[in-house]
Structures are given as structure tokens and as C-alpha cells.
Design a protein around this motif. Structure first.
Motif, mmCIF file in Angstrom:
data_model
loop_
_atom_site.group_PDB
_atom_site.id
_atom_site.type_symbol
_atom_site.label_atom_id
_atom_site.label_comp_id
_atom_site.label_asym_id
_atom_site.label_seq_id
_atom_site.Cartn_x
_atom_site.Cartn_y
_atom_site.Cartn_z
ATOM 1 N N THR A 412 0.269 -1.615 -0.131
ATOM 2 C CA THR A 412 0.239 -0.089 -0.229
ATOM 3 C C THR A 412 0.780 1.008 -0.079
ATOM 4 O O THR A 412 0.769 2.314 -0.562
ATOM 5 C CB THR A 412 -1.057 0.208 1.149
ATOM 6 O OG1 THR A 412 -2.007 -1.333 1.258
ATOM 7 C CG2 THR A 412 -2.153 1.304 0.964
ATOM 8 N N ASP A 413 1.960 0.794 0.905
ATOM 9 C CA ASP A 413 2.731 2.060 0.823
ATOM 10 C C ASP A 413 3.472 2.217 -0.582
ATOM 11 O O ASP A 413 3.208 4.020 -0.781
ATOM 12 C CB ASP A 413 3.832 1.858 1.567
ATOM 13 C CG ASP A 413 3.472 2.772 3.560
ATOM 14 O OD1 ASP A 413 2.634 3.684 3.385
ATOM 15 O OD2 ASP A 413 4.372 2.748 4.267
ATOM 16 N N GLN A 414 3.855 1.256 -1.181
ATOM 17 C CA GLN A 414 4.572 1.459 -2.612
ATOM 18 C C GLN A 414 3.922 1.845 -3.001
ATOM 19 O O GLN A 414 4.548 3.227 -4.494
ATOM 20 C CB GLN A 414 5.323 -0.203 -2.648
ATOM 21 C CG GLN A 414 6.416 0.365 -1.688
ATOM 22 C CD GLN A 414 6.740 -1.447 -2.013
ATOM 23 O OE1 GLN A 414 6.925 -1.856 -3.510
ATOM 24 N NE2 GLN A 414 7.115 -2.294 -1.163
ATOM 25 N N GLU A 415 2.579 2.247 -3.456
ATOM 26 C CA GLU A 415 1.934 2.161 -4.901
ATOM 27 C C GLU A 415 1.384 3.793 -4.741
ATOM 28 O O GLU A 415 0.961 4.076 -5.847
ATOM 29 C CB GLU A 415 0.504 1.592 -4.394
ATOM 30 C CG GLU A 415 0.591 0.021 -5.190
ATOM 31 C CD GLU A 415 1.335 -0.369 -7.205
ATOM 32 O OE1 GLU A 415 1.329 0.813 -7.209
ATOM 33 O OE2 GLU A 415 2.471 -1.153 -6.508
ATOM 34 N N ARG A 416 0.460 4.081 -3.198
ATOM 35 C CA ARG A 416 0.895 5.189 -2.926
ATOM 36 C C ARG A 416 1.973 6.398 -3.216
ATOM 37 O O ARG A 416 1.871 7.552 -3.919
ATOM 38 C CB ARG A 416 0.021 5.103 -1.539
ATOM 39 C CG ARG A 416 -1.141 5.005 -1.256
ATOM 40 C CD ARG A 416 -1.261 5.037 0.299
ATOM 41 N NE ARG A 416 -2.779 4.275 0.928
ATOM 42 C CZ ARG A 416 -2.968 4.308 1.615
ATOM 43 N NH1 ARG A 416 -2.427 4.705 3.167
ATOM 44 N NH2 ARG A 416 -5.052 4.413 2.251
ATOM 45 N N MET A 417 3.256 5.817 -3.260
ATOM 46 C CA MET A 417 4.317 6.801 -3.304
ATOM 47 C C MET A 417 4.530 6.783 -4.422
ATOM 48 O O MET A 417 4.603 7.906 -4.994
ATOM 49 C CB MET A 417 5.447 6.355 -2.163
ATOM 50 C CG MET A 417 6.582 7.416 -2.706
ATOM 51 S SD MET A 417 6.189 8.771 -1.173
ATOM 52 C CE MET A 417 7.188 9.453 -2.147
ATOM 53 N N ALA A 418 4.331 6.080 -5.552
ATOM 54 C CA ALA A 418 4.848 5.593 -6.672
ATOM 55 C C ALA A 418 3.805 6.380 -7.192
ATOM 56 O O ALA A 418 4.205 6.916 -8.221
ATOM 57 C CB ALA A 418 4.075 4.270 -7.223
ATOM 58 N N ASP A 419 2.364 6.545 -6.623
ATOM 59 C CA ASP A 419 1.244 7.490 -7.306
ATOM 60 C C ASP A 419 1.595 8.704 -7.251
ATOM 61 O O ASP A 419 0.886 9.568 -8.432
ATOM 62 C CB ASP A 419 -0.458 6.844 -7.239
ATOM 63 C CG ASP A 419 -0.703 5.689 -7.421
ATOM 64 O OD1 ASP A 419 -0.187 5.289 -8.622
ATOM 65 O OD2 ASP A 419 -1.475 5.080 -6.749
ATOM 66 N N ARG A 420 2.562 9.275 -6.303
ATOM 67 C CA ARG A 420 2.481 10.477 -5.966
ATOM 68 C C ARG A 420 3.721 11.134 -6.879
ATOM 69 O O ARG A 420 3.656 12.111 -7.016
ATOM 70 C CB ARG A 420 3.092 10.602 -4.811
ATOM 71 C CG ARG A 420 2.950 12.013 -4.087
ATOM 72 C CD ARG A 420 3.397 12.129 -3.002
ATOM 73 N NE ARG A 420 1.964 11.729 -1.775
ATOM 74 C CZ ARG A 420 2.451 11.482 -0.201
ATOM 75 N NH1 ARG A 420 3.257 11.919 0.213
ATOM 76 N NH2 ARG A 420 1.319 11.055 0.380
ATOM 77 N N VAL A 421 4.525 10.025 -7.108
ATOM 78 C CA VAL A 421 5.898 10.388 -7.943
ATOM 79 C C VAL A 421 5.252 10.565 -9.559
ATOM 80 O O VAL A 421 5.598 11.855 -9.960
ATOM 81 C CB VAL A 421 7.000 9.232 -8.481
ATOM 82 C CG1 VAL A 421 7.506 9.518 -9.238
ATOM 83 C CG2 VAL A 421 7.435 9.487 -7.178
ATOM 84 N N GLU A 422 4.532 9.674 -9.511
ATOM 85 C CA GLU A 422 3.147 9.912 -11.072
ATOM 86 C C GLU A 422 2.819 11.214 -11.867
ATOM 87 O O GLU A 422 2.844 12.035 -13.028
ATOM 88 C CB GLU A 422 3.189 9.023 -12.401
ATOM 89 C CG GLU A 422 3.481 7.809 -11.752
ATOM 90 C CD GLU A 422 2.699 6.681 -12.263
ATOM 91 O OE1 GLU A 422 3.059 5.437 -12.607
ATOM 92 O OE2 GLU A 422 1.515 6.907 -12.550
ATOM 93 N N ARG A 423 1.529 11.089 -10.087
ATOM 94 C CA ARG A 423 1.534 13.228 -10.519
ATOM 95 C C ARG A 423 2.273 14.105 -10.595
ATOM 96 O O ARG A 423 1.806 14.961 -11.035
ATOM 97 C CB ARG A 423 0.739 12.737 -8.954
ATOM 98 C CG ARG A 423 -0.820 12.080 -9.036
ATOM 99 C CD ARG A 423 -1.608 12.715 -8.311
ATOM 100 N NE ARG A 423 -1.651 12.324 -6.920
ATOM 101 C CZ ARG A 423 -1.302 11.217 -6.356
ATOM 102 N NH1 ARG A 423 -1.697 9.963 -6.784
ATOM 103 N NH2 ARG A 423 -0.728 11.314 -4.760
ATOM 104 N N GLN A 424 3.100 14.177 -9.906
ATOM 105 C CA GLN A 424 4.453 14.793 -9.937
ATOM 106 C C GLN A 424 4.669 15.006 -11.650
ATOM 107 O O GLN A 424 4.741 16.961 -11.991
ATOM 108 C CB GLN A 424 5.514 14.619 -9.557
ATOM 109 C CG GLN A 424 5.349 15.290 -7.567
ATOM 110 C CD GLN A 424 5.693 16.745 -7.534
ATOM 111 O OE1 GLN A 424 4.050 17.292 -7.570
ATOM 112 N NE2 GLN A 424 6.294 17.724 -6.967
ATOM 113 N N VAL A 425 5.467 14.270 -11.664
ATOM 114 C CA VAL A 425 5.183 13.904 -12.999
ATOM 115 C C VAL A 425 4.731 14.658 -14.340
ATOM 116 O O VAL A 425 4.440 15.734 -15.161
ATOM 117 C CB VAL A 425 5.917 12.645 -13.776
ATOM 118 C CG1 VAL A 425 6.508 13.435 -15.374
ATOM 119 C CG2 VAL A 425 7.326 12.282 -13.392
ATOM 120 N N GLU A 426 3.560 14.740 -13.951
ATOM 121 C CA GLU A 426 2.047 15.294 -14.684
ATOM 122 C C GLU A 426 1.779 16.776 -14.753
ATOM 123 O O GLU A 426 1.260 17.224 -15.479
ATOM 124 C CB GLU A 426 0.547 13.871 -14.251
ATOM 125 C CG GLU A 426 -0.832 14.219 -15.274
ATOM 126 C CD GLU A 426 -0.897 13.139 -16.105
ATOM 127 O OE1 GLU A 426 -1.197 13.305 -16.702
ATOM 128 O OE2 GLU A 426 -0.184 12.219 -16.254
#
Length: 539
Positions: A412-426
Motif C-alpha cells: 500500500t505504501d509503495q503504490e501510494r508513493m509511486a502514484d504521488r511520483v507520477e502525479r508530480q511528473v503529470e
């Protein structure tokens, strides 16, 4: 019985082993992982058609390193590739600071932020051009680099003396404010400082940011053709061509001491490998002094100092296979191998402050790598092999965002952080997430599992801050590879000059070992020599 045993087949261990073999020593390298390379490896684990670097990717320090140049790795298959531009720092308004190997192109990019900032960049580059030879010699040679330092001091005096020295120890925010009227130049320096763990307000971050930016200006940020592991393959090919032995899957659990000297190692399989002359350890500093060497052989002051040893930031990384190039709003960012993702200087400061408060940043600063842009061999035509990494605290107390990331780094932690990273790029590349064919998450515990030196995902062997550099690295002392235990040498990035792929810690350890005296009293130790059965296993 080999003359030397090298613990660890990361780049520093392999450099050390190569230099010892060149000097006529017999060498045995023992590596815990099933393959060599440490943090210089690649695979096809995200998508079979894509090459992704597992850890490090861009190597300006390798390009500048006289250590690696001296090994002539191009004769062993290593080739370098460059993206059209080195580094970009785009902003949400579509503007972009660009570092290009063509000096005038960099200057023109900065003039777009403020007239005259291109000339300021030229001045910083002129200073670099004057100091570069002696600065690099001082950086890559054993501490204290007496001759290089003397020459560097002379050049500093002629370049402005104390005023130049003052600039190099400034926080990078202040250096940028003093040198540039606009944000472009400031961002190139500050983002470069955050390649390490130096916040915009940290003393000395100005000098480090300037160094990294000027390395990029001069050498670019090259990548090995075919993947990061091609650098490792060249080092291994060279080593084996000279008769050295490299064994993977062999974890070292202790240093063997006799007569007050390191005389070999003990493996997890219970085998003893005796070294006639020296043991070189390409391992983290805490691992060497808290796990491999028994406390009875170490000074009490060293053990006390070790409790104050500071790691650099933990790292969180995401690898992607993308169906197309990243659609950066700023066109210049599409040409760069490395992209810094943060919307301005204040966002960089906010990011570093949240880490200092042990919070997971809500808008993480990203180093983003466009690997196919840098090396077309990394993925099919029209696609992009990419990655991004950011930093997080080792000891997480809170999440500055709303997802409740708690630092357990479960799925859960990993997926939430990866999504946060992708939103930064977006934010800077609308449509990015729609291009994701596959992704892989490398959380801090994963990075450590893949390379035992990356404790909690710390990638620089300890903080780059001034209090743990030079005579303070790894603890207050000489800043040299010699350890309190005769015959044992520290060959990892925990030693001066620290992190980065340049081979200097390994080279310094090899030189120190070569200048040491042959171990006495090893008559009869031959019976402890490890041999191999027909399957190649140690016995």
C-alpha cells in the motif's frame, strides 16, 4: 592463497581489484549478490523489451575520473552515449532552464529568465575552467591531496582567493541569488546539489551544486550503451583477462584477525579465505565496523564516533516502460537525459524541510531519467525507458500528503508513493500517466535487498554534508582508506571522496594496500587456503 581479498564487486571493489592485479598481485573478489556491479546494474525486469537501470544511470563523475580513464575500459567493450541535452529543469508555466554541453546554449537558456544570467554562467564556467585540473586531482586522489591542494590554493588566489572560497561554501540558494537575477541558473545549481542530500540552505551546497553543474557542462551526463551494467561488464572483463578470480553469491560475514592484523575473511558458508597481503572492503562503514570486525580490535573512540555516523537520505525509485516519449510541456525538456522535477526554488526548500521534519514529502523533488533519449538501445523506437527517484526520511514520523504513507513500505505504501511520483511528473508533462505500459517500484528496503551497501536506500555511503567529508569521512580522523586494523582497507563510498561512480575510494584503497608492508608470520597459513571443487563452490 591470493595476495588480496576484495569484499564486494561494486565499482569501487572492481576498480581496486583491477589496480592490484595491474601491480602484479593475485586477487580474489567475493560478492554477496548473484551478479557483480553493486549499484551499477541493469535488467529487463519492467518489460522484456526495455532495459532499465536498477540504481545509478548517468555518470558525469565517471567521465571526469582519471581513475577510470586509466583503466582504458573502451578496450573492454565500454561505449558511452549522450542525450541531445544534459539536464532540464522545466516549470509549470512552460519555461525551462537547460544545461547543454554547448556553453552558449546553456547561457541562452538562462538569459530567457533574466538578461545577463548567461554572462553569469560564463563567469562560473570560467572559474571552473581555471580550477578544474587541480580540483579534480584533489577530489580523486588520497586525502590529504598535498600537491593538488597546493596548486589549487595557488589557482584560488589568482582567481579571487577568499571571495571564491566563500562562494563555494555558501548555501546554494544564496549562491544562486548572488550570481543570477532569474530563477533558471539558481535552479540548475540547486537541483544539482540535491543529487546528494544537500538542501538549498545547507552550507557547502553551493560548491557541490556548482561542481555537478560544471561536470555536466564539460562532460555531459553520459550513459553506458546498452545499460548501466555495461560499465560493470567492462570492469569484470578487464579483471578476469588479467587472471583475477570473482565469485558471486559469497557473503562475507567476518574479518579474520591474527597477530593484530587482518589476514583474511570468513564467508557465510563457513569457509576461510586467507589473504597474503591485504583485505579491501567495498562495504558500508557501519557494516565494516559493526558487523565484520569484532569490537575488540577497534578503538573505543571509533565505535563512539560511529554512533554519530549519518546516512544520506533514503531513496524511493520508480522504473517505467513508456509507450512514447514523455510529453513535457516545455519542449527543451524532451531533449534532456536528466530532468529535475520541482516547480521552483521554494518547492525544493519545502521538500528538504519536510524530510528534515521526518515527513514524506507531498510534492517530492524528482530526478527523472529519459534513458532511451540518452541511449536509443534501451527500448523500441518510439518508446521510452524511464525512471525517477526521490528522497524520503529514514525514520518517517508523518506524511505531509493525504495518503497516510507510514514508512512500513508495504504494498500500500509503495503504490501510494509511486502514484504521488507520477502525479508530480503529470504536472509538468500532461498525459504522462497514459503512456505507462508497466512500472516497477523500488522502495528503500528493496534497494537495500538488492545491494547491501544501500542501507535504507541511502545511495551515497553517508551524508555529503560538510561535517562528514574530508577529514571527517567516515568519522573524524585522517580521511584515508587505512583502518585501525593493519592489513584492512576501506574501499567503499563511505571513504573519501564519497559517493558517485568514479572509482576513487577503490583506487585509494588499492594504492594504500600496495604501499603497505607484506604481512609477516603467515607461514603455515597455506592450509587455510580455500580451494574449489569441480562445481566451482568454495570449500
Amino acid at each position: 592463497m591470493p595476495d588480496a581479498v576484495v569484499i564486494g564487486a561494486g565499482p569501487n571493489g572492481l576498480v581496486a581489484a583491477n589496480l592490484l592485479v595491474d601491480a602484479g598481485w593475485s586477487v580474489q573478489v567475493l560478492e554477496e549478490q548473484p551478479e557483480p556491479g553493486g549499484a551499477v546494474r541493469h535488467d529487463r525486469g519492467v518489460d522484456p523489451g526495455f532495459v532499465n537501470d536498477l540504481f545509478s544511470s548517468f555518470y558525469p563523475l565517471a567521465a571526469a575520473s582519471p581513475v577510470l580513464a586509466g583503466l582504458r575500459l573502451h578496450e573492454y567493450g565500454l561505449r558511452w552515449s549522450h542525450a541531445p541535452s544534459v539536464l532540464a529543469h522545466p516549470l509549470t508555466d512552460g519555461t525551462c532552464a537547460l544545461l547543454d554541453r554547448h556553453l552558449d546554449a546553456t547561457a541562452a537558456s538562462l538569459d530567457a529568465f533574466a538578461a545577463g544570467d548567461g554572462a553569469a554562467w560564463h563567469r562560473l564556467h570560467a572559474l571552473w575552467h581555471r580550477l578544474q585540473p587541480d580540483l579534480l586531482n584533489a577530489l580523486f586522489t588520497p586525502f590529504p591531496p598535498v600537491r593538488a591542494t597546493a596548486r589549487l590554493a595557488f589557482r584560488l588566489r589568482s582567481a579571487g582567493g577568499l571571495r571564491v572560497a566563500r562562494s563555494l561554501v555558501l548555501p546554494v540558494r544564496r549562491l544562486g541569488e548572488e550570481e543570477f537575477g532569474g530563477e533558471g541558473g539558481r535552479l540548475l545549481l540547486a537541483g544539482s546539489a540535491l543529487h546528494a542530500d544537500l538542501a538549498p540552505e545547507s552550507a557547502g551546497s553551493g560548491g557541490f551544486g556548482w561542481l555537478m553543474a560544471m561536470l555536466g557542462q564539460t562532460y555531459g551526463f553520459p550513459v553506458p550503451v546498452g545499460g548501466a551494467g555495461a560499465l560493470t561488464e567492462a570492469l569484470v572483463r578487464r579483471l578476469r583477462s588479467r587472471g583475477a578470480a570473482l565469485y558471486c553469491g559469497e557473503r562475507v560475514e567476518g574479518i579474520v584477525v591474527r597477530g593484530g592484523r587482518a589476514v583474511g575473511v570468513r564467508t557465510a558458508a563457513g569457509q576461510t579465505v586467507v589473504a597474503r597481503r591485504a583485505v579491501l572492503a567495498d562495504v558500508s562503514v557501519p557494516a565494516l565496523y559493526s558487523e565484520l570486525v569484532a569490537a575488540e580490535y577497534l578503538p573505543a573512540q571509533l565505535l563512539a564516533d560511529l554512533r554519530r555516523f549519518q546516512w544520506d537520505f533514503a531513496t524511493f525509485k520508480v522504473d517505467w516502460a513508456l509507450n512514447g516519449p514523455v510529453p513535457w510541456r516545455a519542449e527543451q525538456a524532451r531533449r534532456a537525459g536528466t530532468v529535475h522535477v520541482a516547480n521552483g526554488m521554494d518547492e525544493l526548500t519545502r521538500f528538504a524541510a519536510q524530510i528534515a521534519m521526518r515527513q514524506v514529502p507531498d510534492r517530492p523533488f524528482l530526478l527523472f531519467g529519459q534513458m532511451t533519449t540518452a541511449d536509443p538501445a534501451r527500448s523500441p523506437h518510439g518508446t521510452e525507458s524511464a525512471w525517477a527517484y526521490t528522497h524520503v526520511p529514514h525514520d518517517i514520523r508523518a506524511d505531509a500528503g493525504e495518503e497516510g504513507i507510514n514508512g512500513r513500505w508495504d504494498t500500500t505504501d509503495q503504490e501510494r508513493m509511486a502514484d504521488r511520483v507520477e502525479r508530480q511528473v503529470e504536472r509538468l508533462a500532461p498525459g504522462f500517466r497514459a503512456l505507462v505500459r508497466a512500472r516497477r517500484i523500488l522502495a528503500p528496503p528493496t534497494l537495500q535487498a538488492l545491494d547491501g551497501n544501500l542501507i535504507g536506500g541511502a545511495i551515497n555511503g553517508g551524508t555529503t554534508a560538510l561535517h562528514q567529508q574530508l577529514v571527517f569521512r567516515p568519522v573524524p580522523g585522517t580521511g584515508r582508506p587505512e583502518t585501525p586494523l593493519p592489513g584492512l582497507f576501506l574501499a567503499s563510498s563511505g571513504a573519501h571522496p564519497g559517493g558517485g561512480v568514479h572509482g576513487a575510494p577503490g583506487a585509494n584503497a588499492a594504492r594504500a594496500a600496495l604501499h603497505g608492508r607484506r604481512l609477516p608470520g603467515l607461514a603455515g597459513a597455506q592450509k587455510l587456503l580455500t580451494r574449489r571443487d569441480r562445481t566451482g563452490a568454495l570449500r
